[in-house]
Scaffold this motif. Structure first.
Motif, short mmCIF file in Angstrom:
data_model
loop_
_atom_site.label_atom_id
_atom_site.label_comp_id
_atom_site.label_asym_id
_atom_site.label_seq_id
_atom_site.Cartn_x
_atom_site.Cartn_y
_atom_site.Cartn_z
N ASN A 2 0.85 48.86 10.42
CA ASN A 2 2.04 49.08 11.25
C ASN A 2 3.27 48.58 10.50
OD1 ASN A 2 0.38 50.18 13.23
ND2 ASN A 2 0.01 48.17 14.15
N GLU A 3 4.00 47.64 11.05
CA GLU A 3 5.22 47.15 10.40
C GLU A 3 4.97 45.90 9.54
OE1 GLU A 3 8.04 48.92 10.59
OE2 GLU A 3 6.81 50.32 11.76
N ARG A 4 3.74 45.42 9.50
CA ARG A 4 3.45 44.17 8.79
C ARG A 4 2.66 44.43 7.52
NH1 ARG A 4 2.36 39.78 13.57
NH2 ARG A 4 4.53 39.20 13.66
N GLN A 5 2.86 43.57 6.55
CA GLN A 5 2.09 43.66 5.33
C GLN A 5 1.98 42.28 4.71
OE1 GLN A 5 4.17 46.41 2.82
NE2 GLN A 5 5.75 44.97 2.26
N SER A 40 -6.76 44.28 12.45
CA SER A 40 -5.43 43.77 12.11
C SER A 40 -5.50 42.94 10.84
CB SER A 40 -4.92 42.88 13.26
OG SER A 40 -5.81 41.78 13.42
#
Length: 192
Positions: A2-5, A40
């Motif tokens: 999603n928006e995280r890495q 996740s």
């Protein structure tokens, strides 16, 4: 995701911090630690932390019925549960709980997970120690935990037929629940 890495360095440091906390709570070689998490980055950090601490993870899918979640955690005898904050209502587990979110995305305060040492830990488990316990589907009765040692995972990933030929622009996906054995190849294949 999603928006995280996370970079590999961040993944390593965060899992090292959580592994130190796990050791502080008594995790040692072959100690089972249940992990209740959605697919996740938290889940990956949690799995690696359990392994780095010397323990063996017991993956529990939050999409399972409450009865199956309860059975798996109780049957495994895991005294510790790693869980995402928003999943607390999924289980009535009364043992020690650690929230994954705090160790992966902590508040960065002096008392946060970031205050823990992020360096690599000295290994306390080896090829013959447990890496994880995966429960069968239970279609023929009660689900059974299958004990998998580190050497079995290494054998799966490093045989003559596997060729990991990936570059920076390639994508590796996790199709299966981490409660399904094939996910091991998907997760560790990506990390390798």
């Amino acid at each position: 995701m999603n928006e995280r890495q996370l970079t590999y360095r961040e993944l390593n440091e965060r899992s090292n911090r959580l592994a130190r906390k796990l050791r502080e709570t008594g995790v040692e070689a072959d100690q089972l630690v249940a992990i209740l998490a959605e697919r996740s980055l938290d889940m990956v950090v949690g799995i690696l932390a359990i392994l780095k601490a010397g323990g063996a993870y017991v993956p529990v899918d939050p999409d399972y019925p409450e009865e199956r979640i309860r059975f798996m955690i109780e049957d495994s005898g895991a005294p510790l549960l790693l869980i995402q904050k928003h999943l607390h209502e999924k289980t009535d587990f009364v043992g020690t709980r650690l929230e994954l979110d705090d160790f992966v995305w902590g508040d960065r305060g002096a008392d946060s997970a970031d205050a823990l040492d992020a360096s690599n830990l000295e290994p306390i488990s080896g090829p013959g120690n447990l890496a994880y316990v995966i429960y069968t589907s239970g279609t023929t009765g009660r689900p059974k935990g299958t004990l998998i040692e580190h050497k079995n995972v290494v054998r799966l990933l490093f045989n003559d037929k596997n060729l990991f030929d990936f570059g920076p622009s390639d994508t590796w996906t996790l199709f299966h629940s981490f409660c399904f054995d094939f996910s091991v190849w998907e997760m560790y294949g990506a990390l390798l």
